[in-house]
Design a protein around this motif. Structure first.
Motif, PDB file in Angstrom:
ATOM      1  N   ASN A   1       0.827  -1.210   0.000  1.00  0.00           N
ATOM      2  CA  ASN A   1       0.000   0.000   0.000  1.00  0.00           C
ATOM      3  C   ASN A   1       0.860   1.258   0.000  1.00  0.00           C
ATOM      4  OD1 ASN A   1      -3.051  -0.704   0.323  1.00  0.00           O
ATOM      5  ND2 ASN A   1      -1.992  -2.160   1.656  1.00  0.00           N
ATOM      6  N   ALA A   2       2.039   1.202   0.642  1.00  0.00           N
ATOM      7  CA  ALA A   2       2.950   2.351   0.610  1.00  0.00           C
ATOM      8  C   ALA A   2       3.472   2.584  -0.800  1.00  0.00           C
ATOM      9  CB  ALA A   2       4.112   2.120   1.575  1.00  0.00           C
TER      10      ALA A   2
ATOM     11  N   ALA B   1       1.239   4.830  -2.730  1.00  0.00           N
ATOM     12  CA  ALA B   1       1.368   6.241  -2.365  1.00  0.00           C
ATOM     13  C   ALA B   1       2.632   6.851  -2.976  1.00  0.00           C
ATOM     14  CB  ALA B   1       1.395   6.389  -0.849  1.00  0.00           C
TER      15      ALA B   1
ATOM     16  N   VAL C   1      -3.531   9.281  -2.957  1.00  0.00           N
ATOM     17  CA  VAL C   1      -2.739   9.303  -1.724  1.00  0.00           C
ATOM     18  C   VAL C   1      -3.640   9.063  -0.523  1.00  0.00           C
ATOM     19  CG1 VAL C   1      -1.387  10.778  -0.200  1.00  0.00           C
ATOM     20  CG2 VAL C   1      -0.886  10.741  -2.636  1.00  0.00           C
ATOM     21  N   VAL C   2      -4.766   9.770  -0.499  1.00  0.00           N
ATOM     22  CA  VAL C   2      -5.712   9.579   0.603  1.00  0.00           C
ATOM     23  C   VAL C   2      -6.219   8.143   0.623  1.00  0.00           C
ATOM     24  CG1 VAL C   2      -7.968  10.264   1.504  1.00  0.00           C
ATOM     25  CG2 VAL C   2      -6.392  11.999   0.644  1.00  0.00           C
TER      26      VAL C   2
ATOM     27  N   ALA D   1      -4.599   5.413  -0.375  1.00  0.00           N
ATOM     28  CA  ALA D   1      -3.556   4.550   0.182  1.00  0.00           C
ATOM     29  C   ALA D   1      -3.433   4.740   1.690  1.00  0.00           C
ATOM     30  CB  ALA D   1      -2.221   4.838  -0.504  1.00  0.00           C
ATOM     31  N   LEU D   2      -3.494   5.995   2.143  1.00  0.00           N
ATOM     32  CA  LEU D   2      -3.391   6.254   3.584  1.00  0.00           C
ATOM     33  C   LEU D   2      -4.580   5.675   4.335  1.00  0.00           C
ATOM     34  CD1 LEU D   2      -2.100   9.955   3.531  1.00  0.00           C
ATOM     35  CD2 LEU D   2      -0.774   7.868   3.992  1.00  0.00           C
ATOM     36  N   LEU D   3      -5.777   5.787   3.753  1.00  0.00           N
ATOM     37  CA  LEU D   3      -6.963   5.209   4.389  1.00  0.00           C
ATOM     38  C   LEU D   3      -6.836   3.697   4.485  1.00  0.00           C
ATOM     39  CD1 LEU D   3      -9.823   5.446   5.541  1.00  0.00           C
ATOM     40  CD2 LEU D   3     -10.688   5.354   3.183  1.00  0.00           C
TER      41      LEU D   3
ATOM     42  N   ILE E   1      -4.076   1.927   4.599  1.00  0.00           N
ATOM     43  CA  ILE E   1      -3.071   1.609   5.617  1.00  0.00           C
ATOM     44  C   ILE E   1      -3.665   1.778   7.013  1.00  0.00           C
ATOM     45  CG2 ILE E   1      -0.894   2.397   6.636  1.00  0.00           C
ATOM     46  CD1 ILE E   1       0.025   3.088   3.771  1.00  0.00           C
ATOM     47  N   ALA E   2      -4.419   2.860   7.240  1.00  0.00           N
ATOM     48  CA  ALA E   2      -5.021   3.104   8.557  1.00  0.00           C
ATOM     49  C   ALA E   2      -6.038   2.027   8.917  1.00  0.00           C
ATOM     50  CB  ALA E   2      -5.685   4.483   8.568  1.00  0.00           C
TER      51      ALA E   2
END
Length: 628
Positions: free
Chosen positions: A57-58, A61, A386-387, A389-391, A393-394
């Motif tokens: 997932n990183a 991003a 980006v959001v 991928a960050l979502l 990961i979270a």
């Protein structure tokens, strides 16, 4: 192949070299990216303390971060300079990046590979504005949907080929990573050589002064895009698709390993099914839209993106993976067929969703800064990805979500976002209603609609046969139309909301309601002053027997006061259909069934000085002929 087929463009120099250049670039992206992801996911590699699940997932991003940082600069380059020079420079940069990536693969250095992943994101960032801005310069307006469909489908076929090549080659033991390095360098070199055959495409703003500050230029591009509300909301719609797709695509390696019990071959198969689905959906757009920009397909696609993603969640929820099977073993199990079907259908829906939005942005953006509009779109896409991928990961790290839960999350979010966007921009839903009507209630043929000018004020007049005349005309014409209609029809139950959203203008006779008539005339003059298309039914009422009523002289007054030219239209075949009336005035009785063949015929444009009600009536009557 018919000369009107979208595939004919592949035989023309104005399109083919560009198509194959972008095809090879997209293919190389995915040979490298999929090879790297599978290298990480199945090699048990770590970096900075992150396991393979987080690294995958990183990686998403890292790849799209350059879109946020450099899209504004890329848009300036594409507007200021001749576009083939920009393309060739980007392809040379790709060769350098792939040479460095070869070092990362051979030495198993994830740090180098992540730097190259960022650089390939930069490569795609620089290519993006040129990719979409060059097409309106090379293609005719009626080729734009077909050209976009070919580029979108070609991109995902390239993803398919690159994904398969990257996945298969990296799995070769013991030298898979070295083979990936060799393939990416070779494809980059071929892409550069093909790009040298692209015809010149002139700079659209050669006097533009470059702004090297990415933050201020990004803000400038976004402000530029936001000036046209339909273009801006189309960009938001596309960006949401990239949010959706990024979250879904990044899960395929782990879906294969942890949910489906598959190996690298299954991960590649899932990506291949997704790519084929998007390609098929994209190519269907031209056939379903009649070669015009048909945004009515957008809601249709968004419905499929949610429905089939929800079913994919239920299809994967109850699976109990054992071991890691290959692609053939995976397909041999019937419980996996539903997974493949859902994945194909949601990606096909994505193709139907995306092509009209890209074509709409190209069609309605000013040529002088079209590349910067595309750059602004890429910036939004990048932010959304980006959001995404960050979502992901979270949700994985803090909420303990697995792949099925992420799929359900994106399906539900898609439904919420779609409803919100369509509530802000009813034009999408209106076109959807029109498209559904023409696709499922009637079989529409058109002729002569090219007589309606692409720009500027114009009045179209037509005979009035049914309650859906406005929807039929709106569905067939390229430009948005404001309709003047009898206030009683305007208030038809079930249709009133549609007519209001179409900005239809209700009118009454001077005897019945002089104030309403005066307001209607003022609204018509204002719309024409703003360069809009206005449609008038000069008969003033629906036909009761299928025959035309006399045209009223109000059309002469409007033309005299506005100077707008007139294009006569003839509706044929609607009388006696479900939405027409009968001789005794009762609606919906003479039902001939659905799928009736109807026609809309356009006549030559009539200059304002030659317009008379009697002359227009005679012209429409002649064009209508015996087909009522």
């Amino acid at each position: 192949m018919s000369e009107h087929s979208q595939f004919a463009l592949l035989g023309e120099r104005r399109f083919a070299p560009f198509f194959w250049t972008q095809f090879l670039g997209a293919m190389n992206d995915n040979v490298f990216k999929n090879g790297m992801i599978i290298f990480m996911a199945f090699g048990g590699m770590t970096l900075a303390g992150m396991d393979s699940n987080l690294l995958v997932n990183a990686a998403g991003a890292v790849f799209i971060l350059p879109f946020v940082l450099f899209s504004a600069f890329a848009g300036q380059l594409a507007d200021k300079y001749e576009k083939t020079r920009v393309i060739r420079g980007v392809k040379l940069f790709e060769i350098v990046v792939m040479a460095l990536a070869a070092v990362g693969f051979v030495t198993a250095n994830l740090g180098i590979l992540f730097v190259c992943l960022f650089a390939m994101g930069l490569h795609s960032t620089l290519f993006g504005p040129v990719k979409y801005a060059i097409m309106p310069q090379a293609l005719q307006s009626d080729e734009l949907v077909g050209g976009n469909a070919l580029v979108e489908s070609g991109t995902f076929v390239a993803i398919l080929v690159g994904t398969i090549v990257g996945g298969v080659v990296v799995a070769l033991k013991p030298s898979g990573p070295m083979f990936v390095a060799a393939v990416t360098i070779i494809v980059a070199v071929i892409g550069y050589l093909v790009s040298r055959s692209i015809p010149p495409a002139a700079a659209t703003d050669p006097t533009l002064k470059l702004n090297w500050n990415p933050f201020t230029e990004t803000a400038n591009n976004l402000r530029l895009a936001a000036k046209n509300i339909v273009v801006w909301r189309s960009m938001l719609g596309i960006s949401w698709l990239w949010f959706y797709g990024a979250m879904l695509l990044n899960q395929f390696a782990n879906m294969s390993k942890d949910v489906l019990g598959g190996n690298e071959q299954v991960a590649t198969l899932l990506l291949a099914v997704f790519a084929v689905g998007v390609a098929v959906g994209s190519l269907l757009c031209e056939r379903l839209s009649g070669k015009k920009v048909e945004i009515g397909l957008v809601p249709f696609g968004s419905i499929g993106m949610s429905v089939f993603a929800i079913d994919l969640y239920f299809a994967t929820k109850g699976l109990h993976p054992v071991g890691q099977s290959g692609a053939m073993e995976f397909i041999a199990k019937s419980e996996h067929w539903r997974v493949v079907f859902d994945l194909f259908m949601l990606s096909l829906s994505g193709g139907l969703y995306s092509v009209p939005l890209y074509a709409l942005i190209q069609e309605r953006s000013d040529e002088s800064h079209r590349s910067r509009i595309i750059a602004a779109n890429n910036i939004l896409n990048a932010i959304f990805m980006v959001v995404s991928a960050l979502l992901a990961i979270a949700l994985i790290k803090f909420a303990g979500f697995g792949v099925p839960q992420l799929i359900l999350t994106i399906a539900v979010l898609n439904a919420i976002v779609a409803l919100y966007i369509y509530s802000l921009t009813p034009e999408f839903l209106l076109r959807f209603i029109c498209w559904m009507l023409i696709s499922f209630a009637y079989r529409l043929r058109t002729k002569g609609l090219e007589n309606i000018p692409d720009k500027g004020p114009v009045i179209v007049v037509a005979n009035h046969v049914s309650y859906v005349d406005a929807l039929v005309i709106s569905a067939a014409c390229r430009r948005p139309i404001q309709f003047v209609m009898d206030h009683n029809i305007f208030k038809t139950p079930g249709m009133a909301w549609v007519f209001r959203q179409m900005k239809a203008i209700p009118i009454a006779s001077a005897k019945e309601n002089p104030e309403m008539m005066a307001r209607a005339f003022e609204r018509v003059k204002q719309a024409l002053h703003e360069g809009e298309v206005v449609c008038i039914f000069p008969e003033g009422k629906l036909t009761k027997d299928g025959e035309m009523n006399a045209f009223r002289p109000g059309i002469e007054r409007i033309v005299a006061e506005t100077g707008a030219p007139v294009v006569p239209l003839a509706l044929r075949g609607l009388w006696g259909s479900f939405f027409s009336r009968t001789a005794n005035g009762v609606a919906f009785k003479r039902f001939r069934g659905f799928f009736n063949r109807i026609e809309l015929v356009g006549g030559a444009l009539v200059p304002a000085g030659n317009v008379t009600a009697a002359g227009l009536e005679a012209t429409v009557r002649e064009m209508r002929g015996e087909m009522r």
